[in-house]
Design a protein around this motif. Structure first.
Motif, PDB file in Angstrom:
ATOM      1  N   THR A   3     -63.736   0.132 -32.740  1.00 32.27           N
ATOM      2  CA  THR A   3     -62.590  -0.460 -32.053  1.00 32.27           C
ATOM      3  C   THR A   3     -62.012   0.510 -31.024  1.00 32.27           C
ATOM      4  N   ASP A   4     -62.815   1.438 -30.556  1.00 29.32           N
ATOM      5  CA  ASP A   4     -62.345   2.434 -29.600  1.00 29.32           C
ATOM      6  C   ASP A   4     -62.573   1.999 -28.157  1.00 29.32           C
ATOM      7  N   LYS A   6     -61.647   0.962 -24.417  1.00 28.72           N
ATOM      8  CA  LYS A   6     -60.597   1.383 -23.492  1.00 28.72           C
ATOM      9  C   LYS A   6     -60.163   0.246 -22.574  1.00 28.72           C
ATOM     10  N   THR A   7     -61.025  -0.757 -22.401  1.00 26.26           N
ATOM     11  CA  THR A   7     -60.708  -1.869 -21.510  1.00 26.26           C
ATOM     12  C   THR A   7     -61.089  -3.195 -22.166  1.00 26.26           C
ATOM     13  N   ILE A   8     -60.550  -4.247 -21.609  1.00 23.61           N
ATOM     14  CA  ILE A   8     -60.915  -5.581 -22.086  1.00 23.61           C
ATOM     15  C   ILE A   8     -62.402  -5.835 -21.835  1.00 23.61           C
ATOM     16  N   ALA A   9     -62.906  -5.369 -20.710  1.00 25.78           N
ATOM     17  CA  ALA A   9     -64.331  -5.546 -20.405  1.00 25.78           C
ATOM     18  C   ALA A   9     -65.201  -4.875 -21.460  1.00 25.78           C
ATOM     19  N   GLU A  10     -64.814  -3.681 -21.906  1.00 24.42           N
ATOM     20  CA  GLU A  10     -65.564  -3.003 -22.962  1.00 24.42           C
ATOM     21  C   GLU A  10     -65.513  -3.805 -24.261  1.00 24.42           C
ATOM     22  N   TYR A  11     -64.347  -4.348 -24.568  1.00 27.06           N
ATOM     23  CA  TYR A  11     -64.194  -5.169 -25.773  1.00 27.06           C
ATOM     24  C   TYR A  11     -65.154  -6.360 -25.714  1.00 27.06           C
ATOM     25  N   GLU A  40     -53.200  -4.988 -18.445  1.00 30.37           N
ATOM     26  CA  GLU A  40     -54.222  -5.344 -19.419  1.00 30.37           C
ATOM     27  C   GLU A  40     -54.398  -4.149 -20.323  1.00 30.37           C
ATOM     28  N   ARG A  41     -54.390  -4.393 -21.629  1.00 30.14           N
ATOM     29  CA  ARG A  41     -54.556  -3.311 -22.590  1.00 30.14           C
ATOM     30  C   ARG A  41     -55.174  -3.868 -23.852  1.00 30.14           C
ATOM     31  N   LEU A  42     -55.479  -2.976 -24.762  1.00 30.77           N
ATOM     32  CA  LEU A  42     -55.920  -3.388 -26.089  1.00 30.77           C
ATOM     33  C   LEU A  42     -54.792  -3.021 -27.047  1.00 30.77           C
ATOM     34  N   SER A  43     -54.358  -3.986 -27.812  1.00 29.03           N
ATOM     35  CA  SER A  43     -53.300  -3.777 -28.780  1.00 29.03           C
ATOM     36  C   SER A  43     -53.750  -4.430 -30.081  1.00 29.03           C
ATOM     37  N   TRP A  44     -53.646  -3.719 -31.169  1.00 25.86           N
ATOM     38  CA  TRP A  44     -54.169  -4.202 -32.453  1.00 25.86           C
ATOM     39  C   TRP A  44     -55.649  -4.538 -32.316  1.00 25.86           C
ATOM     40  N   ALA A  45     -56.352  -3.752 -31.510  1.00 28.96           N
ATOM     41  CA  ALA A  45     -57.788  -3.915 -31.276  1.00 28.96           C
ATOM     42  C   ALA A  45     -58.143  -5.254 -30.639  1.00 28.96           C
TER      43      ALA A  45
END
Length: 147
Positions: A3-4, A6-11, A40-45
């Motif tokens: 879950t590391d 850094k961006t939505i695209a990576e997710y 845009e961020r990742l929050s709670w994975a």
């Protein structure tokens, strides 16, 4: 799966290939409705859109995309969502991979979510101004007593 991201695209790229297209479709539908300056961020994975507060999250699940506009919105739309066959949780809506993405519903929900956020922020500003005015009056009253 880690879950590391850094961006939505990576997710999205880390999700099973079979759901990546749907996640991009959800992402683009959300992004098109949001004003400039939204982060845009990742929050709670989870992919999250943020501007002073979390606006909405979404996440890949086994059989659906979890769409998380918050409990107040889910409650406001609960009757309509049930009628349309969507399962909900306290703050989320399940968007099954097997059904077409309800873009209009997402757009409507986001418009309402942004409206509620704006109203909350306006109420906070009014309270802040009232507090400032009260503090000024108290200071004047204290100064008047000292004279």
């Amino acid at each position: 799966m880690g879950t590391d991201f850094k961006t939505i695209a990576e997710y999205i790229a880390a999700q099973p290939e079979a759901v990546q297209e749907r996640l991009w479709e959800v992402y683009k539908t959300i992004a098109a409705q949001l004003p400039h300056g939204v982060e845009e961020r990742l929050s709670w994975a989870m992919p999250t859109f943020f501007k002073g507060v979390n606006i909405v999250h979404f996440a890949a699940q086994k059989s659906h995309v979890g769409f998380y506009p918050g409990a107040e919105i889910v409650e406001l739309y609960s009757e309509s969502l049930v009628q349309q066959g969507f399962k909900t949780t306290k703050g989320g809506i399940q968007l099954p991979y097997a059904k077409p993405l309800p873009k209009k519903l997402i757009e409507d929900i986001l418009k309402k979510r942004l409206q509620l956020i704006a109203e909350e922020q306006a109420e906070k500003e009014v309270k802040k101004e009232k507090a400032k005015a009260t503090a000024k009056e108290a200071k004047k009253a204290k100064q008047a007593k000292e004279i």
